[in-house]
Design a protein around this motif. Structure first.
Motif, PDB file in Angstrom:
ATOM      1  N   LEU A 213     -19.863  -6.300  29.535  1.00  0.00           N
ATOM      2  CA  LEU A 213     -19.843  -6.078  30.983  1.00  0.00           C
ATOM      3  C   LEU A 213     -21.249  -5.843  31.519  1.00  0.00           C
ATOM      4  O   LEU A 213     -21.687  -6.515  32.470  1.00  0.00           O
ATOM      5  CB  LEU A 213     -18.952  -4.876  31.319  1.00  0.00           C
ATOM      6  N   LEU A 214     -21.962  -4.909  30.919  1.00  0.00           N
ATOM      7  CA  LEU A 214     -23.288  -4.571  31.429  1.00  0.00           C
ATOM      8  C   LEU A 214     -24.272  -5.719  31.228  1.00  0.00           C
ATOM      9  O   LEU A 214     -25.118  -5.978  32.093  1.00  0.00           O
ATOM     10  CB  LEU A 214     -23.799  -3.302  30.745  1.00  0.00           C
ATOM     11  N   THR A 215     -24.162  -6.411  30.103  1.00  0.00           N
ATOM     12  CA  THR A 215     -25.038  -7.560  29.857  1.00  0.00           C
ATOM     13  C   THR A 215     -24.794  -8.653  30.895  1.00  0.00           C
ATOM     14  O   THR A 215     -25.734  -9.231  31.461  1.00  0.00           O
ATOM     15  CB  THR A 215     -24.810  -8.115  28.447  1.00  0.00           C
ATOM     16  N   MET A 216     -23.525  -8.949  31.174  1.00  0.00           N
ATOM     17  CA  MET A 216     -23.196  -9.989  32.158  1.00  0.00           C
ATOM     18  C   MET A 216     -23.623  -9.582  33.567  1.00  0.00           C
ATOM     19  O   MET A 216     -24.143 -10.421  34.330  1.00  0.00           O
ATOM     20  CB  MET A 216     -21.688 -10.263  32.147  1.00  0.00           C
ATOM     21  N   GLN A 217     -23.408  -8.322  33.931  1.00  0.00           N
ATOM     22  CA  GLN A 217     -23.819  -7.890  35.270  1.00  0.00           C
ATOM     23  C   GLN A 217     -25.316  -8.108  35.474  1.00  0.00           C
ATOM     24  O   GLN A 217     -25.748  -8.488  36.568  1.00  0.00           O
ATOM     25  CB  GLN A 217     -23.463  -6.413  35.473  1.00  0.00           C
ATOM     26  N   ARG A 218     -26.084  -7.897  34.415  1.00  0.00           N
ATOM     27  CA  ARG A 218     -27.535  -8.085  34.516  1.00  0.00           C
ATOM     28  C   ARG A 218     -27.900  -9.571  34.520  1.00  0.00           C
ATOM     29  O   ARG A 218     -28.621 -10.039  35.416  1.00  0.00           O
ATOM     30  CB  ARG A 218     -28.229  -7.362  33.354  1.00  0.00           C
ATOM     31  N   LEU A 219     -27.381 -10.325  33.541  1.00  0.00           N
ATOM     32  CA  LEU A 219     -27.781 -11.727  33.409  1.00  0.00           C
ATOM     33  C   LEU A 219     -27.285 -12.580  34.574  1.00  0.00           C
ATOM     34  O   LEU A 219     -27.975 -13.516  35.005  1.00  0.00           O
ATOM     35  CB  LEU A 219     -27.266 -12.301  32.089  1.00  0.00           C
ATOM     36  N   LEU A 220     -26.092 -12.284  35.074  1.00  0.00           N
ATOM     37  CA  LEU A 220     -25.553 -13.068  36.186  1.00  0.00           C
ATOM     38  C   LEU A 220     -26.416 -12.930  37.446  1.00  0.00           C
ATOM     39  O   LEU A 220     -26.441 -13.831  38.290  1.00  0.00           O
ATOM     40  CB  LEU A 220     -24.114 -12.647  36.490  1.00  0.00           C
ATOM     41  N   GLN A 221     -27.097 -11.814  37.560  1.00  0.00           N
ATOM     42  CA  GLN A 221     -27.967 -11.611  38.727  1.00  0.00           C
ATOM     43  C   GLN A 221     -29.401 -12.094  38.480  1.00  0.00           C
ATOM     44  O   GLN A 221     -30.139 -12.344  39.422  1.00  0.00           O
ATOM     45  CB  GLN A 221     -27.991 -10.122  39.115  1.00  0.00           C
ATOM     46  N   GLU A 222     -29.773 -12.221  37.200  1.00  0.00           N
ATOM     47  CA  GLU A 222     -31.151 -12.611  36.873  1.00  0.00           C
ATOM     48  C   GLU A 222     -31.333 -14.124  36.763  1.00  0.00           C
ATOM     49  O   GLU A 222     -32.428 -14.637  37.022  1.00  0.00           O
ATOM     50  CB  GLU A 222     -31.567 -11.986  35.542  1.00  0.00           C
ATOM     51  N   ARG A 223     -30.285 -14.852  36.381  1.00  0.00           N
ATOM     52  CA  ARG A 223     -30.426 -16.267  36.042  1.00  0.00           C
ATOM     53  C   ARG A 223     -29.646 -17.165  37.008  1.00  0.00           C
ATOM     54  O   ARG A 223     -28.616 -16.750  37.542  1.00  0.00           O
ATOM     55  CB  ARG A 223     -29.928 -16.512  34.620  1.00  0.00           C
ATOM     56  N   PRO A 224     -30.102 -18.401  37.178  1.00  0.00           N
ATOM     57  CA  PRO A 224     -29.359 -19.333  38.030  1.00  0.00           C
ATOM     58  C   PRO A 224     -28.126 -19.901  37.326  1.00  0.00           C
ATOM     59  O   PRO A 224     -27.123 -20.214  37.977  1.00  0.00           O
ATOM     60  CB  PRO A 224     -30.374 -20.439  38.330  1.00  0.00           C
ATOM     61  N   GLU A 225     -28.213 -20.038  35.987  1.00  0.00           N
ATOM     62  CA  GLU A 225     -27.099 -20.587  35.210  1.00  0.00           C
ATOM     63  C   GLU A 225     -26.923 -19.768  33.942  1.00  0.00           C
ATOM     64  O   GLU A 225     -27.887 -19.230  33.395  1.00  0.00           O
ATOM     65  CB  GLU A 225     -27.367 -22.057  34.841  1.00  0.00           C
ATOM     66  N   LEU A 226     -25.671 -19.721  33.462  1.00  0.00           N
ATOM     67  CA  LEU A 226     -25.387 -18.949  32.253  1.00  0.00           C
ATOM     68  C   LEU A 226     -24.294 -19.661  31.460  1.00  0.00           C
ATOM     69  O   LEU A 226     -23.271 -20.066  32.020  1.00  0.00           O
ATOM     70  CB  LEU A 226     -24.915 -17.545  32.642  1.00  0.00           C
ATOM     71  N   ARG A 227     -24.531 -19.845  30.161  1.00  0.00           N
ATOM     72  CA  ARG A 227     -23.548 -20.492  29.285  1.00  0.00           C
ATOM     73  C   ARG A 227     -22.795 -19.409  28.516  1.00  0.00           C
ATOM     74  O   ARG A 227     -23.417 -18.538  27.900  1.00  0.00           O
ATOM     75  CB  ARG A 227     -24.259 -21.449  28.323  1.00  0.00           C
ATOM     76  N   VAL A 228     -21.459 -19.464  28.540  1.00  0.00           N
ATOM     77  CA  VAL A 228     -20.642 -18.417  27.925  1.00  0.00           C
ATOM     78  C   VAL A 228     -19.533 -19.063  27.085  1.00  0.00           C
ATOM     79  O   VAL A 228     -18.917 -20.049  27.503  1.00  0.00           O
ATOM     80  CB  VAL A 228     -20.018 -17.487  28.995  1.00  0.00           C
ATOM     81  N   VAL A 229     -19.295 -18.484  25.924  1.00  0.00           N
ATOM     82  CA  VAL A 229     -18.299 -19.008  24.983  1.00  0.00           C
ATOM     83  C   VAL A 229     -16.897 -18.956  25.593  1.00  0.00           C
ATOM     84  O   VAL A 229     -16.462 -17.930  26.140  1.00  0.00           O
ATOM     85  CB  VAL A 229     -18.333 -18.199  23.667  1.00  0.00           C
ATOM     86  N   ALA A 230     -16.165 -20.064  25.480  1.00  0.00           N
ATOM     87  CA  ALA A 230     -14.851 -20.181  26.122  1.00  0.00           C
ATOM     88  C   ALA A 230     -13.700 -20.370  25.135  1.00  0.00           C
ATOM     89  O   ALA A 230     -12.540 -20.415  25.556  1.00  0.00           O
ATOM     90  CB  ALA A 230     -14.858 -21.328  27.123  1.00  0.00           C
ATOM     91  N   ASP A 231     -14.010 -20.483  23.826  1.00  0.00           N
ATOM     92  CA  ASP A 231     -12.915 -20.743  22.881  1.00  0.00           C
ATOM     93  C   ASP A 231     -12.621 -19.559  21.952  1.00  0.00           C
ATOM     94  O   ASP A 231     -11.914 -19.709  20.965  1.00  0.00           O
ATOM     95  CB  ASP A 231     -13.182 -22.015  22.063  1.00  0.00           C
ATOM     96  N   GLN A 232     -13.164 -18.395  22.270  1.00  0.00           N
ATOM     97  CA  GLN A 232     -12.744 -17.149  21.617  1.00  0.00           C
ATOM     98  C   GLN A 232     -11.858 -16.404  22.599  1.00  0.00           C
ATOM     99  O   GLN A 232     -12.269 -16.136  23.732  1.00  0.00           O
ATOM    100  CB  GLN A 232     -13.949 -16.298  21.214  1.00  0.00           C
ATOM    101  N   ILE A 233     -10.634 -16.062  22.162  1.00  0.00           N
ATOM    102  CA  ILE A 233      -9.635 -15.490  23.061  1.00  0.00           C
ATOM    103  C   ILE A 233      -9.306 -14.065  22.620  1.00  0.00           C
ATOM    104  O   ILE A 233      -9.125 -13.797  21.432  1.00  0.00           O
ATOM    105  CB  ILE A 233      -8.328 -16.326  23.048  1.00  0.00           C
ATOM    106  N   GLY A 234      -9.236 -13.164  23.594  1.00  0.00           N
ATOM    107  CA  GLY A 234      -8.891 -11.782  23.283  1.00  0.00           C
ATOM    108  C   GLY A 234      -8.580 -11.000  24.542  1.00  0.00           C
ATOM    109  O   GLY A 234      -8.325 -11.587  25.599  1.00  0.00           O
TER     110      GLY A 234
END
Length: 293
Positions: free
Chosen positions: A163-184
């Motif tokens: 959560l905290l990593t995404m909140q920071r990176l989503l505001q710092e970068r124009p694009e972000l690649r995130v894994v979509a085939d791990q489910i939980g």
């Protein structure tokens, strides 16, 4: 049993420990031992501390949780995640008190197509998962009163987490690649602490469920990509900048420790035995974010 409890909590600054400290204080005296007070790599020190404190309940919320780092320091991971829980279990058994211990979805390899139940055969892929499974088995061998609570994808408003990593990176970068085939199921540490409190109260009522191993995660399921999308939606709702998200397979983001593709855990046994149910992951995330505000 209405006398105030003395609860020993191992781990001080971790996500679950911090939430436990917020939510259990009115049940009695909390004795919280962090790294400064307790070296989990020293078995004799663990024994001495437990005997000196003489708690009515032990909660082991400490762990070596750096999954990739564990690959290069297996001895330390096993000392903290495997040997220490076994010693806590022995001391709890000798005192005639329960132990609550937290484990992980990483004890499974993720190859099952459905959510895992407690009786499924573990097959950890990583040193972290292997050490956590060894900790479970060390506790089970003692045969005392214990709850091993397997959870997954833990996050909160403090510490290091997705959560905290995404909140920071989503505001710092124009694009972000995130894994979509791990489910939980992303699981808020606050929900884990709330459920732990409910389990303690059920035990204190004199009518506990069966002791043993249980799954404890938020309801529902998503991918890391879906979790990132939900976090991004909250940022946009606040008028904050948010990166464009691109879904990628786990194979495109290699890590030292392999992760299970299926981390879903069936939590129905805990509801049946103890009457404890976690909220849906969406509502828990909203509650966590509301506390951040």
């Amino acid at each position: 049993m209405n006398t105030p409890l003395k609860i020993l909590i191992s781990g001080q600054h971790g996500q679950v420990s911090r939430e436990l400290q917020q939510r259990l204080g009115d049940l009695g005296e909390l004795v919280v031992l962090g790294r400064e007070q307790l070296d989990l790599g020293d078995p004799e020190q663990i024994r001495q501390q437990v005997r000196a404190i003489a708690p009515h309940l032990i909660i082991n919320a400490a762990a070596h949780t750096a999954v990739d780092q564990a690959e290069s320091e297996p001895d330390l991971a096993f000392a903290i995640n495997a040997r220490a829980p076994g010693i806590f279990a022995q001391e709890a058994f000798e005192r005639g008190v329960p132990l609550i211990h937290y484990s992980t979805d990483y004890v499974f390899d993720g190859s099952k197509s459905a959510p895992y139940v407690e009786d499924d055969e573990p097959n950890p892929l990583s040193v972290y998962g292997q050490s956590k499974l060894a900790g479970e088995r060390a506790i089970e061998q003692v045969q005392g009163q214990h709850l091993i609570l397997r959870t997954s994808w833990v996050y909160s408003s403090h510490g290091k987490n997705f959560l905290l990593t995404m909140q920071r990176l989503l505001q710092e970068r124009p694009e972000l690649r995130v894994v979509a085939d791990q489910i939980g199921a992303p699981t808020w540490a606050g929900s884990i602490a709330h459920s732990t409190r409910a389990l303690i109260q059920r035990w204190r009522s004199g009518n506990p469920g069966a002791w043993g191993t249980y799954h404890l995660t938020a309801q529902g399921e998503t991918s890391w990509f879906g979790f990132a999308q939900a976090i991004g939606e909250q940022l946009r709702a606040q008028g904050l900048p948010c990166a464009a998200l691109e879904a990628i397979p786990a194979s495109a983001y290699p890590t030292p420790a392999p992760r299970p593709l299926n981390s879903r855990l069936d939590c129905s046994r805990l509801t049946q035995e103890w009457g404890v149910t976690q909220p849906d992951w969406h509502s828990a995330l909203r509650e966590c974010l509301a506390e951040q505000a």
